[in-house]
Design a protein around this motif. Structure first.
Motif, PDB file in Angstrom:
ATOM      1  N   LEU A   1       3.262   4.598   9.487  1.00 48.37           N
ATOM      2  CA  LEU A   1       3.779   3.641   8.506  1.00 48.37           C
ATOM      3  C   LEU A   1       3.622   2.214   9.019  1.00 48.37           C
ATOM      4  O   LEU A   1       3.207   1.307   8.290  1.00 48.37           O
ATOM      5  N   GLN A   2       3.917   2.015  10.294  1.00 56.87           N
ATOM      6  CA  GLN A   2       3.775   0.681  10.886  1.00 56.87           C
ATOM      7  C   GLN A   2       2.311   0.269  10.922  1.00 56.87           C
ATOM      8  O   GLN A   2       1.971  -0.877  10.636  1.00 56.87           O
ATOM      9  N   GLN A   3       1.440   1.217  11.254  1.00 61.07           N
ATOM     10  CA  GLN A   3       0.006   0.899  11.335  1.00 61.07           C
ATOM     11  C   GLN A   3      -0.578   0.581   9.966  1.00 61.07           C
ATOM     12  O   GLN A   3      -1.401  -0.321   9.828  1.00 61.07           O
ATOM     13  N   SER A   4      -0.152   1.318   8.957  1.00 58.55           N
ATOM     14  CA  SER A   4      -0.710   1.125   7.610  1.00 58.55           C
ATOM     15  C   SER A   4      -0.070  -0.058   6.886  1.00 58.55           C
ATOM     16  O   SER A   4      -0.682  -0.663   6.012  1.00 58.55           O
ATOM     17  N   GLY A   5       1.183  -0.375   7.213  1.00 54.48           N
ATOM     18  CA  GLY A   5       1.897  -1.438   6.496  1.00 54.48           C
ATOM     19  C   GLY A   5       2.304  -1.042   5.105  1.00 54.48           C
ATOM     20  O   GLY A   5       2.646  -1.891   4.276  1.00 54.48           O
ATOM     21  N   ALA A   6       2.292   0.261   4.803  1.00 56.56           N
ATOM     22  CA  ALA A   6       2.592   0.735   3.443  1.00 56.56           C
ATOM     23  C   ALA A   6       4.059   0.507   3.100  1.00 56.56           C
ATOM     24  O   ALA A   6       4.938   0.541   3.980  1.00 56.56           O
ATOM     25  N   ASP A   7       4.332   0.292   1.830  1.00 63.94           N
ATOM     26  CA  ASP A   7       5.714   0.184   1.365  1.00 63.94           C
ATOM     27  C   ASP A   7       6.076   1.320   0.405  1.00 63.94           C
ATOM     28  O   ASP A   7       7.134   1.314  -0.204  1.00 63.94           O
ATOM     29  N   ILE A   8       5.150   2.278   0.253  1.00 64.35           N
ATOM     30  CA  ILE A   8       5.403   3.494  -0.520  1.00 64.35           C
ATOM     31  C   ILE A   8       4.952   4.681   0.326  1.00 64.35           C
ATOM     32  O   ILE A   8       3.853   4.650   0.903  1.00 64.35           O
TER      33      ILE A   8
ATOM     34  N   GLY B   1       0.784  -1.214   0.000  1.00 65.29           N
ATOM     35  CA  GLY B   1       0.000   0.000   0.000  1.00 65.29           C
ATOM     36  C   GLY B   1       0.823   1.275   0.000  1.00 65.29           C
ATOM     37  O   GLY B   1       2.055   1.251  -0.022  1.00 65.29           O
ATOM     38  N   ILE B   2       0.102   2.369   0.053  1.00 65.27           N
ATOM     39  CA  ILE B   2       0.710   3.707  -0.076  1.00 65.27           C
ATOM     40  C   ILE B   2       0.302   4.544   1.135  1.00 65.27           C
ATOM     41  O   ILE B   2      -0.877   4.562   1.507  1.00 65.27           O
ATOM     42  N   LEU B   3       1.258   5.240   1.714  1.00 61.85           N
ATOM     43  CA  LEU B   3       0.976   6.186   2.798  1.00 61.85           C
ATOM     44  C   LEU B   3       1.231   7.597   2.277  1.00 61.85           C
ATOM     45  O   LEU B   3       2.341   7.913   1.837  1.00 61.85           O
ATOM     46  N   VAL B   4       0.215   8.435   2.308  1.00 53.93           N
ATOM     47  CA  VAL B   4       0.320   9.832   1.884  1.00 53.93           C
ATOM     48  C   VAL B   4       0.447  10.718   3.126  1.00 53.93           C
ATOM     49  O   VAL B   4      -0.392  10.638   4.025  1.00 53.93           O
ATOM     50  N   ILE B   5       1.498  11.533   3.161  1.00 56.95           N
ATOM     51  CA  ILE B   5       1.662  12.481   4.259  1.00 56.95           C
ATOM     52  C   ILE B   5       0.997  13.788   3.848  1.00 56.95           C
ATOM     53  O   ILE B   5       1.550  14.578   3.079  1.00 56.95           O
ATOM     54  N   ALA B   6      -0.219  13.983   4.323  1.00 53.39           N
ATOM     55  CA  ALA B   6      -0.967  15.202   3.986  1.00 53.39           C
ATOM     56  C   ALA B   6      -0.542  16.344   4.914  1.00 53.39           C
ATOM     57  O   ALA B   6       0.019  16.121   5.978  1.00 53.39           O
ATOM     58  N   GLU B   7      -0.804  17.565   4.466  1.00 52.19           N
ATOM     59  CA  GLU B   7      -0.475  18.742   5.277  1.00 52.19           C
ATOM     60  C   GLU B   7      -1.691  19.653   5.370  1.00 52.19           C
ATOM     61  O   GLU B   7      -2.522  19.703   4.442  1.00 52.19           O
TER      62      GLU B   7
END
Length: 319
Positions: free
Chosen positions: A83-90, A3-9
């Motif tokens: 990141l750990q909670q989502s398991g994302a690799d991107i 999955g993908i993790l987006v860092i929103a602002e």
């Protein structure tokens, strides 16, 4: 396919435009098989719901007030927890004041790499990031040996999706923050009028070929009619013809408007690096061999003193 993790602002309680653009990029990658999209934001659960509407499948909201200072060292443990909670690799974040510091810091902490100033992304079993190189004269594709793959994305590289209030997804909260090594004593907002150069859908820029600073009056009139902003090349700013705050280029602002009108600008690599992401480039120049003419989608080979006033009159007729 983690999955993908987006860092929103967010700024003053509202999502910044780069957040929607990052989600647009993430949905594109998801469509190519990169997995689900999780968005992280510091603030309230209401922001998490807005991120769901803009394309996230789930949102993680960090409610710790320490993150409001937007310091990368404070964000780092919070993003690692997300990141750990989502398991994302991107991981995608904006090429912003926060992202410029947070991207390399996160990559170092996780023993991986970061693609800075990314202008395009695709997923082919792994993330492929495209970024400018050689002063904006070429583009390089990079991939990643280790996970997660991290990219900071330049503004206006992707379009945000229309908000869809019917979208649903889980919004969870965390309370994680790092320790700041510096203390912010105050914040002073820069005063500005009109649309910001970086956010303008249309930018009309002038260069040394204008001949003198009075040429910028015409450009400002044209930009106002097109509901855009006026920019300048470094040469024009160095001559004192236009404020350095409006300089477009490697050492100035980076813009990616839908329409970029370059008036009497030769197209030095320094300038091209700041506007290469423009979706449509129109050159007005007397020199048919100018670099700007070669990269433009449309070019008018003539003196701008003839072309720009005529263009202004035609636009006025359109009402």
């Amino acid at each position: 396919m983690a999955g993908i993790l987006v860092i929103a602002e967010a700024n003053e309680g509202a999502l910044s435009s780069i957040s929607g653009e990052l989600l647009g990029a993430a949905r594109k990658l998801a469509g190519e098989g990169a997995g689900t999209v999780t968005a992280f934001v510091a603030g309230s659960e209401a922001l998490g719901k807005e991120l769901i509407a803009l394309g996230a499948d789930a949102a993680i909201v960090d409610t710790n007030p320490a993150l409001q200072g937007a310091l990368a060292e404070v964000y780092l443990p919070a993003v690692q927890a997300a990141l750990q909670q989502s398991g994302a690799d991107i991981v995608l974040m904006g090429q912003t004041a926060l992202g410029r510091d947070l991207g390399p810091m996160l990559a170092f902490a996780l023993d991986t790499a970061v693609s800075m100033e990314t202008v395009d992304l695709k997923y082919q079993g792994k993330l492929i990031a495209t970024r400018s190189c050689y002063g904006g004269n070429a583009r390089a594709e990079v991939s990643f040996k280790n996970a997660p793959a991290i990219a900071t994305v330049k503004a206006k590289s992707f379009d945000a999706l229309p908000a869809d209030a019917s979208r649903t997804g889980a919004v969870t909260t965390i309370d994680v923050a790092g320790e700041a090594r510096i203390k912010i004593l105050g914040v002073q907002k820069a005063e500005s009028t009109g649309i910001r150069l970086e956010d303008a859908p249309v930018v009309v820029s002038g260069g040394r070929g204008l001949g003198d600073p009075s040429g910028f009056k015409l450009l400002e009139e044209l930009a106002a009619l097109l509901k855009g902003a006026t920019g300048a090349s470094r040469a024009a700013c160095d001559l004192g013809w236009y404020p350095p705050s409006q300089q477009v280029g490697l050492t100035g602002k980076v813009v990616s408007p839908n329409l970029y009108i370059a008036v009497a600008i030769s197209g030095a690599s320094q300038h091209m690096a700041g506007m290469a992401g423009s979706k449509n480039i129109v050159a007005i120049n007397k020199d048919p061999d100018a670099n700007m003419v070669k990269v433009a989608k449309y070019a008018v080979i003539d003196d701008y003193r003839k072309v720009v006033p005529a263009l202004i009159e035609e636009i006025k007729k359109l009402g």
